[in-house]
Design a protein around this motif. Structure first.
Motif, PDB file in Angstrom:
ATOM      1  N   ALA A  45     -25.464 -17.557  -7.949  1.00  0.00           N
ATOM      2  CA  ALA A  45     -26.576 -18.260  -8.591  1.00  0.00           C
ATOM      3  C   ALA A  45     -27.094 -17.475  -9.788  1.00  0.00           C
ATOM      4  N   ARG A  46     -27.218 -16.163  -9.641  1.00  0.00           N
ATOM      5  CA  ARG A  46     -27.685 -15.341 -10.756  1.00  0.00           C
ATOM      6  C   ARG A  46     -26.658 -15.309 -11.892  1.00  0.00           C
ATOM      7  N   ILE A  47     -25.390 -15.205 -11.555  1.00  0.00           N
ATOM      8  CA  ILE A  47     -24.353 -15.194 -12.589  1.00  0.00           C
ATOM      9  C   ILE A  47     -24.351 -16.517 -13.345  1.00  0.00           C
ATOM     10  N   ALA A  48     -24.500 -17.626 -12.627  1.00  0.00           N
ATOM     11  CA  ALA A  48     -24.543 -18.933 -13.282  1.00  0.00           C
ATOM     12  C   ALA A  48     -25.703 -19.009 -14.270  1.00  0.00           C
ATOM     13  N   ALA A  49     -26.832 -18.398 -13.917  1.00  0.00           N
ATOM     14  CA  ALA A  49     -28.003 -18.433 -14.790  1.00  0.00           C
ATOM     15  C   ALA A  49     -27.841 -17.539 -16.015  1.00  0.00           C
ATOM     16  N   LEU A  50     -26.955 -16.553 -15.946  1.00  0.00           N
ATOM     17  CA  LEU A  50     -26.827 -15.549 -17.014  1.00  0.00           C
ATOM     18  C   LEU A  50     -25.524 -15.658 -17.794  1.00  0.00           C
ATOM     19  N   VAL A  51     -24.759 -16.720 -17.563  1.00  0.00           N
ATOM     20  CA  VAL A  51     -23.481 -16.882 -18.255  1.00  0.00           C
ATOM     21  C   VAL A  51     -23.693 -16.855 -19.770  1.00  0.00           C
ATOM     22  N   PRO A  52     -22.869 -16.112 -20.516  1.00  0.00           N
ATOM     23  CA  PRO A  52     -23.028 -16.092 -21.982  1.00  0.00           C
ATOM     24  C   PRO A  52     -22.722 -17.451 -22.592  1.00  0.00           C
ATOM     25  N   GLU A  53     -23.291 -17.695 -23.764  1.00  0.00           N
ATOM     26  CA  GLU A  53     -23.162 -19.004 -24.403  1.00  0.00           C
ATOM     27  C   GLU A  53     -21.713 -19.428 -24.575  1.00  0.00           C
ATOM     28  N   ALA A  54     -20.832 -18.476 -24.873  1.00  0.00           N
ATOM     29  CA  ALA A  54     -19.422 -18.807 -25.104  1.00  0.00           C
ATOM     30  C   ALA A  54     -18.721 -19.306 -23.849  1.00  0.00           C
ATOM     31  N   GLN A  55     -19.312 -19.051 -22.678  1.00  0.00           N
ATOM     32  CA  GLN A  55     -18.694 -19.456 -21.409  1.00  0.00           C
ATOM     33  C   GLN A  55     -19.579 -20.422 -20.623  1.00  0.00           C
ATOM     34  N   ARG A  56     -20.482 -21.126 -21.310  1.00  0.00           N
ATOM     35  CA  ARG A  56     -21.444 -21.975 -20.607  1.00  0.00           C
ATOM     36  C   ARG A  56     -20.785 -23.061 -19.765  1.00  0.00           C
ATOM     37  N   ALA A  57     -19.582 -23.479 -20.137  1.00  0.00           N
ATOM     38  CA  ALA A  57     -18.900 -24.513 -19.357  1.00  0.00           C
ATOM     39  C   ALA A  57     -18.601 -24.037 -17.936  1.00  0.00           C
ATOM     40  N   ARG A  89     -21.387  -0.798  -3.900  1.00  0.00           N
ATOM     41  CA  ARG A  89     -21.587   0.658  -3.998  1.00  0.00           C
ATOM     42  C   ARG A  89     -20.346   1.357  -4.521  1.00  0.00           C
ATOM     43  N   GLY A  90     -19.173   0.736  -4.313  1.00  0.00           N
ATOM     44  CA  GLY A  90     -17.933   1.282  -4.851  1.00  0.00           C
ATOM     45  C   GLY A  90     -17.698   0.927  -6.303  1.00  0.00           C
ATOM     46  N   GLY A  91     -18.674   0.270  -6.926  1.00  0.00           N
ATOM     47  CA  GLY A  91     -18.550  -0.081  -8.337  1.00  0.00           C
ATOM     48  C   GLY A  91     -17.723  -1.312  -8.602  1.00  0.00           C
ATOM     49  N   ILE A  92     -17.522  -2.128  -7.577  1.00  0.00           N
ATOM     50  CA  ILE A  92     -16.694  -3.324  -7.723  1.00  0.00           C
ATOM     51  C   ILE A  92     -17.586  -4.549  -7.879  1.00  0.00           C
ATOM     52  N   GLY A  93     -17.290  -5.354  -8.886  1.00  0.00           N
ATOM     53  CA  GLY A  93     -18.097  -6.530  -9.163  1.00  0.00           C
ATOM     54  C   GLY A  93     -19.302  -6.177 -10.016  1.00  0.00           C
ATOM     55  N   LEU A  94     -20.228  -7.116 -10.152  1.00  0.00           N
ATOM     56  CA  LEU A  94     -21.436  -6.922 -10.944  1.00  0.00           C
ATOM     57  C   LEU A  94     -22.557  -6.429 -10.036  1.00  0.00           C
ATOM     58  N   ALA A  95     -23.168  -5.330 -10.399  1.00  0.00           N
ATOM     59  CA  ALA A  95     -24.209  -4.720  -9.575  1.00  0.00           C
ATOM     60  C   ALA A  95     -25.433  -5.619  -9.503  1.00  0.00           C
ATOM     61  N   HIS A  96     -26.126  -5.573  -8.364  1.00  0.00           N
ATOM     62  CA  HIS A  96     -27.332  -6.375  -8.202  1.00  0.00           C
ATOM     63  C   HIS A  96     -28.390  -6.006  -9.229  1.00  0.00           C
ATOM     64  N   GLY A  97     -28.467  -4.730  -9.589  1.00  0.00           N
ATOM     65  CA  GLY A  97     -29.432  -4.327 -10.607  1.00  0.00           C
ATOM     66  C   GLY A  97     -29.190  -5.026 -11.929  1.00  0.00           C
ATOM     67  N   ARG A  98     -27.923  -5.203 -12.270  1.00  0.00           N
ATOM     68  CA  ARG A  98     -27.581  -5.922 -13.512  1.00  0.00           C
ATOM     69  C   ARG A  98     -27.966  -7.394 -13.403  1.00  0.00           C
ATOM     70  N   LEU A  99     -27.742  -7.989 -12.241  1.00  0.00           N
ATOM     71  CA  LEU A  99     -28.016  -9.414 -12.074  1.00  0.00           C
ATOM     72  C   LEU A  99     -29.505  -9.712 -11.987  1.00  0.00           C
ATOM     73  N   GLN A 100     -30.302  -8.725 -11.631  1.00  0.00           N
ATOM     74  CA  GLN A 100     -31.743  -8.938 -11.525  1.00  0.00           C
ATOM     75  C   GLN A 100     -32.431  -8.928 -12.881  1.00  0.00           C
ATOM     76  N   ARG A 101     -31.744  -8.443 -13.913  1.00  0.00           N
ATOM     77  CA  ARG A 101     -32.307  -8.456 -15.262  1.00  0.00           C
ATOM     78  C   ARG A 101     -32.011  -9.797 -15.928  1.00  0.00           C
ATOM     79  N   ASP A 102     -32.969 -10.298 -16.679  1.00  0.00           N
ATOM     80  CA  ASP A 102     -32.784 -11.580 -17.362  1.00  0.00           C
ATOM     81  C   ASP A 102     -32.127 -11.370 -18.721  1.00  0.00           C
ATOM     82  N   GLU A 103     -30.934 -10.752 -18.682  1.00  0.00           N
ATOM     83  CA  GLU A 103     -30.165 -10.527 -19.894  1.00  0.00           C
ATOM     84  C   GLU A 103     -28.833 -11.246 -19.765  1.00  0.00           C
ATOM     85  N   PRO A 104     -28.426 -11.997 -20.785  1.00  0.00           N
ATOM     86  CA  PRO A 104     -27.139 -12.703 -20.693  1.00  0.00           C
ATOM     87  C   PRO A 104     -25.992 -11.740 -20.410  1.00  0.00           C
ATOM     88  N   LEU A 105     -25.041 -12.201 -19.608  1.00  0.00           N
ATOM     89  CA  LEU A 105     -23.843 -11.420 -19.341  1.00  0.00           C
ATOM     90  C   LEU A 105     -22.917 -11.459 -20.545  1.00  0.00           C
TER      91      LEU A 105
END
Length: 262
Positions: A37-49, A94-110
């Motif tokens: 849900a967070r990734i969907a909200a932060l998708v960059p404009e070039a990948q909005r589809a 914690r192993g650095g795999i995927g997008l960290a929750h801290g990154r997803l909690q910020r309202d900055e486009p991916l």
């Protein structure tokens, strides 16, 4: 005879072990729902589809969490705390795999690279989920308590994996092939370690609940280590290959409703 079916049947037949199994599964699915849900909200404009498909992925994961909770409720069971050593999703993070929750909690486009990271992580973990659900479907598709849930979740996981293949191939054709392969390899090698460690932790917990002998626990642990050895020697490669899926646009519609278990 010790088999996957007899092992899971033993876990299913005991309320405490069944509650632990469902609680671990529900927690992981709910975390996946939030992440998507967070990734969907932060998708960059070039990948909005991609946003509606990512949101559908998250809705499916949320639905799976509700299904596992409903299975417990039907037996009069409450969710139990998930031991940290069995938390597959958080151990991957914690192993650095995927997008960290801290990154997803910020309202900055991916970035597009973030989307590559997300899809590669999903491609690897959905491979594992598909295989596990296929095993359950093989043995319990006709089970009166689990059958409908197993078939629905297995179908959804197959859709998720098809979606990952299709979108990663699209990005590879757009010039991101090397980054995709590099990220897939790192994800796969990390995932097989985490899967081994979580499997050992879950089996240790189940063994204490079900009163397994030391000999039986040792046999199961040896089996988990053998699977890891196979995957480390080359079995991980099945998690990084990409092919055009038979199911096209697998997440192109709304999520299906969870079945009733009352």
């Amino acid at each position: 005879m010790l088999s996957a079916k007899s092992l899971f049947q033993e876990i299913l037949d005991h309320d405490e072990s069944f509650a632990l199994f469902c609680s671990i599964a529900a927690s992981g699915e709910s975390q996946g729902g939030w992440e998507n849900a967070r990734i969907a909200a932060l998708v960059p404009e070039a990948q909005r589809a991609l946003a509606p498909k990512i949101a559908r992925h998250g809705a499916d994961e949320d639905k799976h969490g509700r299904i596992f909770n409903a299975l417990m409720s039907k037996r009069g069971l409450e969710p139990v705390p998930v031991p940290p050593e069995t938390d597959y999703t958080m151990l991957l993070e914690r192993g650095g795999i995927g997008l960290a929750h801290g990154r997803l909690q910020r309202d900055e486009p991916l970035t597009v690279q973030d989307i590559v990271t997300y899809l590669a992580h999903s491609r690897v973990t959905e491979q594992r989920a598909c295989e596990q659900m296929e095993l359950l479907r093989k043995h319990f598709a006709d089970h009166p308590e689990l059958g409908r849930a197993v078939k629905m979740i297995s179908h959804d996981e197959d859709n998720h994996l098809a979606y990952c293949h299709e979108e990663l191939l699209r990005l590879a054709h757009a010039g991101h092939g090397r980054a995709i392969q590099r990220t897939l390899r790192a994800c796969a090698l990390a995932e097989i370690r985490v899967h081994r460690d979580v499997s050992l932790a879950v089996m240790a917990r189940m063994g204490r609940i079900l009163g397994w002998s030391r000999a039986r626990a040792a046999v199961l642990a040896a089996g988990i280590h053998a699977v890891y050895a196979y995957e480390r020697l080359g079995g991980w490669r099945r998690m990084v290959s990409l092919r055009t899926p038979e199911r096209r646009d697998a997440l192109g519609g709304p999520a299906s409703a969870a079945p009733e278990f009352a």
